[in-house]
Design an enzyme around this catalytic site. Structure first.
Site, PDB file in Angstrom:
ATOM      1  N   ASP A 206       8.775  11.081   9.537  1.00  0.00           N
ATOM      2  CA  ASP A 206       8.283  11.650   8.287  1.00  0.00           C
ATOM      3  C   ASP A 206       7.513  12.953   8.515  1.00  0.00           C
ATOM      4  O   ASP A 206       6.386  13.097   8.065  1.00  0.00           O
ATOM      5  CB  ASP A 206       7.387  10.571   7.623  1.00  0.00           C
ATOM      6  CG  ASP A 206       6.872  10.992   6.272  1.00  0.00           C
ATOM      7  OD1 ASP A 206       7.600  11.684   5.547  1.00  0.00           O
ATOM      8  OD2 ASP A 206       5.715  10.629   5.950  1.00  0.00           O
ATOM      9  N   GLU A 450       5.996   2.992  15.458  1.00  0.00           N
ATOM     10  CA  GLU A 450       6.855   2.214  14.560  1.00  0.00           C
ATOM     11  C   GLU A 450       8.326   2.180  14.971  1.00  0.00           C
ATOM     12  O   GLU A 450       9.210   2.460  14.163  1.00  0.00           O
ATOM     13  CB  GLU A 450       6.736   2.718  13.118  1.00  0.00           C
ATOM     14  CG  GLU A 450       5.380   2.453  12.518  1.00  0.00           C
ATOM     15  CD  GLU A 450       5.341   2.700  11.013  1.00  0.00           C
ATOM     16  OE1 GLU A 450       6.362   3.113  10.445  1.00  0.00           O
ATOM     17  OE2 GLU A 450       4.277   2.472  10.424  1.00  0.00           O
ATOM     18  N   TYR A 503       0.552  -0.102   4.598  1.00  0.00           N
ATOM     19  CA  TYR A 503       0.431   0.710   3.376  1.00  0.00           C
ATOM     20  C   TYR A 503       0.399  -0.190   2.147  1.00  0.00           C
ATOM     21  O   TYR A 503       1.225  -0.058   1.247  1.00  0.00           O
ATOM     22  CB  TYR A 503       1.576   1.730   3.325  1.00  0.00           C
ATOM     23  CG  TYR A 503       1.338   2.839   4.330  1.00  0.00           C
ATOM     24  CD1 TYR A 503       0.537   3.925   3.997  1.00  0.00           C
ATOM     25  CD2 TYR A 503       1.839   2.764   5.618  1.00  0.00           C
ATOM     26  CE1 TYR A 503       0.262   4.927   4.921  1.00  0.00           C
ATOM     27  CE2 TYR A 503       1.573   3.760   6.545  1.00  0.00           C
ATOM     28  CZ  TYR A 503       0.786   4.837   6.190  1.00  0.00           C
ATOM     29  OH  TYR A 503       0.507   5.820   7.104  1.00  0.00           O
ATOM     30  N   GLU A 539      -3.002   3.202  10.937  1.00  0.00           N
ATOM     31  CA  GLU A 539      -2.662   4.051   9.780  1.00  0.00           C
ATOM     32  C   GLU A 539      -2.942   3.256   8.519  1.00  0.00           C
ATOM     33  O   GLU A 539      -2.668   2.057   8.471  1.00  0.00           O
ATOM     34  CB  GLU A 539      -1.173   4.429   9.752  1.00  0.00           C
ATOM     35  CG  GLU A 539      -0.736   5.427  10.786  1.00  0.00           C
ATOM     36  CD  GLU A 539       0.749   5.812  10.650  1.00  0.00           C
ATOM     37  OE1 GLU A 539       1.319   5.701   9.549  1.00  0.00           O
ATOM     38  OE2 GLU A 539       1.311   6.233  11.675  1.00  0.00           O
TER      39      GLU A 539
END
Ligand code: BDP
Length: 651
Positions: A206, A450, A503, A539
């Protein structure tokens, strides 16, 4: 099954390290000294992208043979910088394939005439694959965009009456399933929809795949017998600091080595001779992280002097390495620096800014460090690739602790777990450890972010990779960063610390901040129950458009970002009393990504904008980080207030 050199490395690493062979071939940062000069080649270079259909016209026509302007039109291209965002050409912005850089360098006469001088060309980073020629002669090739490489060009520049040399660098930004990061090229063959030969680069990470000469390019000299590498590792015995050093010399057999360790006042506190040894520093000043001590980031200087006997007589080489004396250890529920519990309160970053893309830039760097200190951050992770060496040096100087990550991001395809990929990943870890092993700020290696670590081949891949990294550097813990969704993680058994990204209320349960506490607590409890290792929330965050306000909070507003963070903090405050050892916000600043309907001109999860202006969440985090610092400062007594008084960014 791992075969060939990789298998040998994995098995013999610890032994080789002990014998001092593991990391032959130095990558010392080029510093000036009485025996070493450097000449920066930053500025404007000539540039051309090879838009030919097969992207190989430059090789077919041998553009490196003569000045680039003779084979066609060129552009002015700044170095260091990504090439993507400096122009007005949409096609160059998204170009995939070979680009060509070139510049002439004028050399001091001594460099070309004194045969006792070794001249080295060093490229800080060229993304992704680079081939280098000097005066049309091939001198180097390198794979990987975030680590330096160099070539000894003495013979070339000393072979004739040359006052200058022409440096040509061809760089290809194409990513394949075996590069790091991986990618794929998608050819579109439906001619009713796409022109002939149409292809695009697909990636599974990303951030924008910026390319070009991202970091300084320079020439430097050493004598022909020279200090090639130094490895330092430190420990502490009561009040005595122990500095184990090992020095590698190239280019000669007959030499003596002297080392002196100087404190910050320039006083010699220990000295030794020979290629390896231990220096003992009574009452040592330890290297402490920012906000953990009244005098953080104490750096000694290790002065190395080589005296070599050559045919031309006696020559000396000098190199000075900053050294921080500190220890790092991990228990079942703690991360210890100098034997004291350390709590990471910091950020994830990117090398990313307007216009220059991933190009190194001093003003940006200093601004970022000023913001980190303003924030009360004591750590960051180099998501998702190694950062510039100058960044690591400032971390040493300011006491900002680093989780040093490889470019292993976006490893999702099964092909990317093949032996070809593993071999390259092992080499990248070697290059990274070789470059950053002496930085006291670096407290842990992260081999990936990840990866699809629940896929079957991931188990063997990460077992090997982590064992190899530990063999290269037994002094630091190793991790890789996983996602909270990957509970059946096949790599996690091999790491020292669990780093987990989540998230909640962002990529699912949109807008429902009320579920965060439960889901986050469940995440921590599950991972700790399974692995009994300290956990870092590596994160968490929410996209936020600076200036969007909405109360009650809605996604993308500044209020939502703050509200989401607060929900995380409630759980973190409980779990940090148990086994959670850190929290790193995603992200320090907004950054550019590929275009997609999910991204509004990039990822907006920054607590600062891309121009480094604060969103509301920056003030919220600042209050929290200073509070956390206040709780964890060591020694506990008077230091806390001194720490705050010394803060140049008064609250
Ligand atoms: C995480 C990735 C990071 C992304 C982030 C996001 O590790 O690179 O930028 O998601 O989506 O999973 O903002």
């Amino acid at each position: 099954m791992l075969r060939g050199p990789a298998a040998v490395w994995a098995a013999l690493g610890p032994l080789l390290w002990a014998c001092g062979l593991a990391l032959r071939g130095g990558m010392l940062y080029p510093r000036e000294s009485p025996s070493r000069e450097r000449k920066e080649l930053n500025g404007l270079w000539s540039f051309r992208a090879d838009f030919s259909e097969n992207r190989r016209q430059g090789f077919e026509q041998q553009w490196y043979r003569t000045p680039l302007r003779e084979s066609g039109p060129t552009l002015d291209m700044p170095v260091p910088s990504s090439f993507n965002d400096v122009g007005q050409d949409r096609q160059l912005r998204s170009f995939v394939g070979w680009v060509w850089y070139e510049r002439e360098a004028t050399l001091p006469q001594r460099w070309t005439q004194d045969l006792g001088t070794r001249v080295v060309l060093r490229i800080g980073s060229a993304h992704y694959y680079a081939i280098v020629w000097v005066n049309g002669v091939h001198v180097a090739e390198h794979e990987g965009g975030h680590l330096p490489f160099e070539a000894d060009i003495s013979k070339l520049v000393q072979s004739g009456p040359l006052a200058s040399c022409r440096i040509t660098i061809a760089i290809n930004n194409t990513l394949t399933p075996h590069t790091l990061p991986p990618g794929t090229i998608l050819y579109q063959t439906d001619t009713s929809k796409y022109p002939k030969g149409y292809f695009v680069q697909n990636i599974n990470f990303d951030f924008f795949n910026y390319a070009g000469l991202h970091r300084p390019v320079l020439l430097y000299t050493t004598p022909t017998t020279y200090i090639d590498d130094i490895t330092v590792s430190t420990s502490v015995d009561q009040d005595t600091g122990l500095v184990d050093y090992q020095i590698f010399v190239e280019g000669g057999e007959h030499f003596q080595l002297e080392v002196r360790l100087l404190d910050e006042e320039g006083k010699v506190v220990a000295q030794g001779t020979g290629g390896r040894g231990q220096l003992q520093v009574p009452n040592a000043h330890l290297w402490w992280p920012y906000l953990m001590h009244e005098h953080p980031a104490y750096l000694y200087s290790l002065e190395v002097r080589l005296t070599a006997q050559t045919a031309a007589g006696s020559v000396s080489d000098f190199y000075t390495l900053p050294v921080g004396i500190r220890t790092v250890a991990v228990t079942e529920h703690q991360f210890l620096i100098n034997g004291k519990p350390f709590y990471f309160h910091g950020v994830n970053k990117h090398e990313d800014a307007d216009i220059r893309g991933k190009g190194f830039d001093w003003p940006l760097l200093v601004k970022d460090f000023n913001l980190l200190r303003w924030l009360g951050a004591n750590a960051f992770r180099t998501s998702h690739y190694p950062y510039a060496e100058e960044v690591m040096q400032l971390c040493d100087r300011y006491g900002i602790v680093v989780i040093d990550e490889s470019p292993g991001v976006g490893i999702v395809l099964v092909e990317s777990y093949s032996n070809v990929s593993l071999q390259h990943h092992l080499e990248v870890m070697e290059e990274l450890v070789r470059r950053d092993k002496n930085h006291p700020a670096v407290v842990m290696w992260s081999v990936a972010n990840e990866p699809t670590s629940f896929l079957k081949p991931a188990g063997y891949y990460f077992k090997t990779l982590i064992a190899h990294t530990k063999a290269l550097d037994p002094s630091r813990p190793v991790t890789f960063v996983t996602n909270s969704n990957y509970e059946a993680d096949l790599g996690a058994p091999y790491v020292d610390v669990i780093c987990v990204n989540s998230y909640y209320s962002w990529y699912h349960d949109y807008g429902h901040m009320e579920v965060i506490q439960l889901q986050l607590a469940t995440q921590f409890e599950n991972w700790y129950r399974t692995y009994q290792k300290p956990i870092i929330q590596s994160e968490y965050g929410a996209d936020t458009i600076a200036g969007f306000h909405q109360d009650p909070p809605l996604m993308f507003s500044e209020e939502y970002q703050k509200g989401l963070l607060e929900q995380y903090h409630l759980v973190l405050d409980q779990k940090r009393k148990e086994y959670v050892v850190g929290e790193l916000i995603w992200n320090f600043a907004d950054f550019m990504t590929n275009q997609s309907p999910q991204r509004v001109m990039g990822n907006k999860k920054g607590i600062f904008t891309r121009q480094r202006q604060p969103k509301g969440a920056a003030f919220l985090l600042r209050e929290r980080y200073w509070k956390l610092a206040n709780e964890t400062t060591y020694p506990w007594s008077a230091v806390k207030s001194q720490c705050l008084e010394n803060n140049p960014f008064t609250l």
